[in-house]
Scaffold this active site. Structure first.
Site, PDB file in Angstrom:
ATOM      1  N   GLU A  55     158.309 -25.273   6.835  1.00 22.09           N
ATOM      2  CA  GLU A  55     157.150 -25.213   5.945  1.00 22.09           C
ATOM      3  C   GLU A  55     156.224 -26.429   6.156  1.00 22.09           C
ATOM      4  OE1 GLU A  55     158.330 -22.784   2.101  1.00 22.09           O
ATOM      5  OE2 GLU A  55     159.524 -24.607   2.230  1.00 22.09           O
ATOM      6  N   LYS A 100     155.157 -32.105  -7.011  1.00 27.13           N
ATOM      7  CA  LYS A 100     156.241 -31.524  -6.203  1.00 27.13           C
ATOM      8  C   LYS A 100     155.918 -31.691  -4.718  1.00 27.13           C
ATOM      9  CE  LYS A 100     159.885 -28.488  -5.810  1.00 27.13           C
ATOM     10  NZ  LYS A 100     159.923 -27.999  -4.497  1.00 27.13           N
ATOM     11  N   ASN A 137     172.437 -33.232  -0.836  1.00 28.89           N
ATOM     12  CA  ASN A 137     171.796 -31.991  -0.363  1.00 28.89           C
ATOM     13  C   ASN A 137     171.171 -32.146   1.010  1.00 28.89           C
ATOM     14  OD1 ASN A 137     172.286 -31.156  -2.936  1.00 28.89           O
ATOM     15  ND2 ASN A 137     170.238 -30.333  -3.289  1.00 28.89           N
TER      16      ASN A 137
END
Ligand code: KPL
Length: 292
Positions: free
Chosen positions: A256, A176, A241
């Protein structure tokens, strides 16, 4: 089961909303969102069309059976302190980036599980969350293997979400991370939707960042050879997105970057020029905004 979602922004609200028909869900987030949810319920739109009625507040309830942590990675220390005070039975990080579980574990006596979530979500307005992509949740012990708490949490989540209980969470977290390292900073800096990294001028930067991450993962013992293909696949599947870091930059919020590309740079034992460049550029933007 009493489920507290700590960090009920877009993704946390979607996850909590999808569990609310089967469990006693309590969303912990910010005003005005939690106030609207408390007064009128939570509307799920996009891939779902549902009105649900979880509890909602700005502070966590006492003794939840399960805490799902969905705050931004830079807020994990604060989440650890707040959850430490209410003693959840089990906690699961469903966050981006690395190191979140270890931070939570410093303050919690409960088992802290690792999780990944590939559902797409957007808070369209207070009280309304749009599901922009149906994905999957994987959950399991943060050091890998299987455990009773992981199996039980898998059953809880499976009530509303496509769920896998996984014995290889450390490897999945690296996988991920590679996808996020490839997509998030690139699309945020170029102000483009995720689909723009599938091909075209930004695609080489994205795949190089993912490939560097795979090399660093291999060096610490996790083979994620599929990282580059997976990055392209996720970008194609979420083409419309706006990645979370792109949403943060658009809104002028801290990002982040430290837990994603910055983590790759810090963990690398060899030069990772693409991740270093992306990290430097996003940190420079954050400094310009007064965030660092
Ligand atoms: O996790 C994501 C994020 O935006 O943080 C991706 C996979 C890039 C989907 O937008």
């Amino acid at each position: 089961m009493d489920v507290c979602v700590f960090g009920a922004g877009s993704l946390g609200s979607l996850v909590g909303g999808l569990l609310a028909d089967d469990h006693d869900v309590h969303l912990v987030g910010r005003e005005p969102h939690v106030g609207v949810v408390r007064e009128e319920g939570l509307r799920l739109t996009g891939a779902f069309d549902r009105q649900v009625y979880p509890a909602a507040s700005t502070t966590p309830p006492a003794d939840p059976d399960l805490a799902l942590v969905t705050v931004k990675s830079f807020d994990t220390p604060q989440a650890a302190r707040a959850l430490g005070a209410v003693s959840p039975g089990t906690a699961v990080s469903l966050q981006n980036g690395m190191g979140n579980e270890a931070t939570l574990a410093t303050r919690l006596d409960a088992p802290v599980l690792a999780g990944t979530c590939t559902y797409g979500a957007r808070l369209s307005e207070p009280g309304v969350v749009e599901c922009t992509g149906v994905g999957e949740v994987a959950v399991g012990p943060r050091t890998g293997g299987h455990s009773g708490p992981a199996d039980r949490v898998g059953d809880v989540l499976a009530a509303g979400l496509a769920t896998t209980v996984a014995g290889d969470m450390p490897r999945r977290l690296w996988g991920k991370l590679a996808v996020n390292a490839g997509i998030n900073a690139v699309t945020a800096l170029a102000r483009v939707p995720n689909g723009a990294v599938v091909d075209g001028p930004a695609s080489g930067v994205a795949t190089d960042a993912a490939a560097e991450t795979a090399q660093v993962a291999a060096n610490v013992g996790f083979e994620i050879d599929e990282a580059v293909d997976r990055t392209r696949e996720v970008a194609a599947a979420t083409a419309e997105n706006t990645a979370s870091m792109h949403q943060d930059i658009r809104a002028g919020r801290p990002t982040e970057i430290d837990a994603i590309n910055g983590y790759v740079v810090e963990t690398a034992d060899r030069p990772v020029p693409v991740n270093t460049t992306l990290t430097g550029l996003v940190r420079a933007w954050e400094r310009g905004q007064g965030h660092r």
